[in-house]
Design an enzyme around this catalytic site. Structure first.
Site, mmCIF file in Angstrom:
data_model
loop_
_atom_site.group_PDB
_atom_site.id
_atom_site.type_symbol
_atom_site.label_atom_id
_atom_site.label_comp_id
_atom_site.label_asym_id
_atom_site.label_seq_id
_atom_site.Cartn_x
_atom_site.Cartn_y
_atom_site.Cartn_z
ATOM 1 N N GLN A 1 14.449 -20.175 23.713
ATOM 2 C CA GLN A 1 13.673 -19.321 24.307
ATOM 3 C C GLN A 1 14.896 -18.278 24.982
ATOM 4 O O GLN A 1 14.336 -17.054 25.104
ATOM 5 C CB GLN A 1 13.023 -20.067 25.573
ATOM 6 C CG GLN A 1 12.076 -20.940 25.272
ATOM 7 C CD GLN A 1 11.237 -21.754 26.274
ATOM 8 O OE1 GLN A 1 10.826 -21.265 26.821
ATOM 9 N NE2 GLN A 1 11.547 -23.136 26.137
ATOM 10 N N GLY B 1 26.887 -29.724 25.759
ATOM 11 C CA GLY B 1 27.895 -29.286 24.940
ATOM 12 C C GLY B 1 28.943 -28.389 25.545
ATOM 13 O O GLY B 1 30.037 -28.373 24.944
ATOM 14 N N ASP C 1 29.587 -38.863 25.948
ATOM 15 C CA ASP C 1 30.807 -38.473 24.849
ATOM 16 C C ASP C 1 31.729 -37.672 25.460
ATOM 17 O O ASP C 1 32.660 -37.570 25.462
ATOM 18 C CB ASP C 1 29.908 -37.776 23.769
ATOM 19 C CG ASP C 1 29.230 -36.447 24.062
ATOM 20 O OD1 ASP C 1 28.156 -36.633 24.784
ATOM 21 O OD2 ASP C 1 29.772 -35.350 23.928
ATOM 22 N N SER D 1 20.201 -26.652 36.510
ATOM 23 C CA SER D 1 20.444 -25.881 35.612
ATOM 24 C C SER D 1 19.031 -25.172 34.959
ATOM 25 O O SER D 1 19.172 -24.389 34.063
ATOM 26 C CB SER D 1 21.125 -26.349 34.448
ATOM 27 O OG SER D 1 20.613 -27.709 34.310
ATOM 28 N N GLY E 1 29.065 -25.409 27.139
ATOM 29 C CA GLY E 1 28.910 -24.051 27.556
ATOM 30 C C GLY E 1 29.029 -23.694 29.079
ATOM 31 O O GLY E 1 29.663 -22.879 29.769
ATOM 32 N N SER F 1 16.101 -26.815 20.152
ATOM 33 C CA SER F 1 14.653 -27.269 20.116
ATOM 34 C C SER F 1 14.074 -26.992 21.732
ATOM 35 O O SER F 1 12.935 -26.961 22.138
ATOM 36 C CB SER F 1 14.581 -28.836 20.124
ATOM 37 O OG SER F 1 15.388 -29.603 20.987
ATOM 38 N N GLU G 1 26.965 -35.893 33.025
ATOM 39 C CA GLU G 1 26.187 -36.279 31.727
ATOM 40 C C GLU G 1 25.253 -37.490 32.046
ATOM 41 O O GLU G 1 25.496 -38.125 32.626
ATOM 42 C CB GLU G 1 27.238 -36.773 30.602
ATOM 43 C CG GLU G 1 28.182 -35.929 29.975
ATOM 44 C CD GLU G 1 28.994 -36.416 29.125
ATOM 45 O OE1 GLU G 1 29.124 -36.014 27.955
ATOM 46 O OE2 GLU G 1 29.642 -37.368 29.382
ATOM 47 N N LYS H 1 20.429 -20.561 30.491
ATOM 48 C CA LYS H 1 20.723 -20.172 29.179
ATOM 49 C C LYS H 1 20.577 -18.727 28.730
ATOM 50 O O LYS H 1 20.902 -18.145 28.088
ATOM 51 C CB LYS H 1 20.027 -21.323 28.165
ATOM 52 C CG LYS H 1 20.561 -22.622 28.203
ATOM 53 C CD LYS H 1 20.974 -22.978 26.669
ATOM 54 C CE LYS H 1 21.640 -24.298 26.728
ATOM 55 N NZ LYS H 1 21.172 -25.253 27.452
ATOM 56 N N GLY I 1 24.551 -41.002 27.487
ATOM 57 C CA GLY I 1 25.129 -40.208 26.408
ATOM 58 C C GLY I 1 26.569 -39.404 26.932
ATOM 59 O O GLY I 1 26.702 -38.394 27.304
ATOM 60 N N SER J 1 19.377 -27.351 52.267
ATOM 61 C CA SER J 1 18.470 -28.261 52.738
ATOM 62 C C SER J 1 19.101 -28.936 54.058
ATOM 63 O O SER J 1 20.325 -29.694 53.717
ATOM 64 C CB SER J 1 18.146 -29.406 51.894
ATOM 65 O OG SER J 1 17.468 -30.650 52.192
HETATM 66 C C1 PLP Z 1 21.603 -26.505 27.745
HETATM 67 C C2 PLP Z 1 21.231 -27.137 29.162
HETATM 68 C C3 PLP Z 1 22.250 -27.789 29.745
HETATM 69 C C4 PLP Z 1 23.626 -28.193 28.841
HETATM 70 O O1 PLP Z 1 24.313 -27.118 28.817
HETATM 71 P P1 PLP Z 1 25.596 -27.179 27.880
HETATM 72 O O2 PLP Z 1 26.303 -25.679 27.925
HETATM 73 O O3 PLP Z 1 25.267 -27.623 26.695
HETATM 74 O O4 PLP Z 1 26.554 -28.038 28.217
HETATM 75 C C5 PLP Z 1 21.919 -28.368 31.142
HETATM 76 N N1 PLP Z 1 20.751 -28.086 31.731
HETATM 77 C C6 PLP Z 1 19.841 -27.486 30.921
HETATM 78 C C7 PLP Z 1 18.541 -27.135 31.766
HETATM 79 C C8 PLP Z 1 20.070 -26.760 29.752
HETATM 80 O O5 PLP Z 1 19.041 -26.279 29.131
#
Ligand code: PLP
Length: 322
Positions: A84, A181, A211, A305, A183, A79, A205, A54, A209, A29
């Protein structure tokens, strides 16, 4: 414990998912580049199959099953997007899938998971332990449990998005990705340390939250209560036994973003770039914006993401922000 996964596992994952996962577009952009005084590249995993990165990790993990594992099936608890991802990957690979979801999960998510052919087992999130239910189903029926982040094949798959990004735009100076988490972040870091060794790598994060930030600073995994935030994909309570050491080793820092910043980013991405990004998906962009003074003249990667947000919720979040 098994040795930690390496960049070779990300390369193998990218071969395994080829032809199944989308090679998602990288968008830019002019407005963002001008605001930052930098080149910013958005890796659009909101446009991935089933709407989030994912799918990469889920498909990679299932593609590695032995014939016996394939016949007996997979179980996952989630959840959200992991459910999915497993349901869709299992359908493509012809593997029976059982997904453990909370009774109060959004109807649209339960329907989407069923639509991909998954068998949904509902539980009460206030009185029952989903991990225990998942493990019991696994033991009883010989199913293989695939967790959402703390698994070598899952995180290696998640790292393929950052690998594609650098292969397309060249080495980056800084990279920002959401952190739940871990990944996505640990897999991305494996790819970036190999392909862009000088890149600063940031996990982001929700402020409520943090952590991961606490764990990173303390040098040990910190557990928190389920955080209250609109970033429902990052409401994890702790990093994983595999993701944490990788993050400690390869990541530059863990940052946070507020819910208000996430809504602001959602609005900007929708109106300026015509992208629907879920609140969690905006974490990386929100932190990059906050840090933009330090990014001048740099080449910056931002991983969006996911895009799975109910349209009524999307509209009401934006309306509430005015
Ligand atoms: C699961 C997810 C995350 C976080 O991913 P981790 O691997 O748990 O750190 C971030 N954004 C979206 C859209 C997700 O579905």
């Amino acid at each position: 414990m098994n040795p930690l996964p390496t960049y070779a596992d990300v390369v193998a994952a990218s071969e395994r998912i080829q032809g199944h996962a989308h090679k998602t577009p990288v968008l830019t952009s002019r407005t963002v580049d001008e605001q930052f005084g930098a080149q910013v590249f958005f890796k659009c995993e909101n446009l991935q199959r089933m709407g989030a990165f994912k799918f990469r990790g889920g498909f990679n993990a299932l593609a590695k099953f032995t014939p016996e594992q394939r016949r007996l099936g997979v179980v996952a608890f989630s959840s959200g997007n992991h459910a999915q991802a497993i349901a869709l990957s299992a359908r493509i690979l012809g593997i029976p899938a059982t997904i453990v979801m909370p009774k109060d999960a959004p109807a649209a998510k339960v329907a989407a998971t069923k639509g991909y052919g998954g068998t949904v087992v509902l539980y009460d999130r206030y009185t029952e332990d989903r991990e225990q239910i998942g493990r019991e189903l696994a033991d009883k029926h010989g199913l293989t449990l695939i967790p959402p982040y703390d698994h070598a094949d899952v995180l290696a798959g998640q790292g393929t998005a950052a690998k594609e990004l650098v292969e397309e735009v060249g080495p980056l100076d800084a990279f920002f990705a959401p952190l739940g988490g871990g990944g996505l972040l640990s897999g991305s870091a494996l790819a970036l340390r190999a392909l862009a060794p000088d890149c600063s790598i940031y996990g982001v994060e929700p402020e409520a939250g943090n952590d991961g930030q606490q764990s990173f600073r303390k040098g040990a995994i910190v557990n928190i209560e389920v955080p209250k935030t609109i970033a429902d994909g990052a409401q994890t309570q702790h990093l994983g036994a595999i993701t944490f050491p990788l993050i400690q080793r390869d990541v530059t820092d863990i940052l946070t973003a507020s819910d208000a910043e996430l809504v602001d980013c959602m609005g900007f991405l929708a109106s300026r770039m015509k992208l629907v990004v879920e609140p969690t998906g905006c974490l990386g962009f929100a932190a990059a914006r906050r840090m933009k003074g330090e990014l001048k003249g740099r080449k910056v990667g931002v991983l969006l993401s996911g895009g799975n947000v109910d349209m009524a919720r999307f509209a009401s979040l934006l309306a509430a922000a005015g």
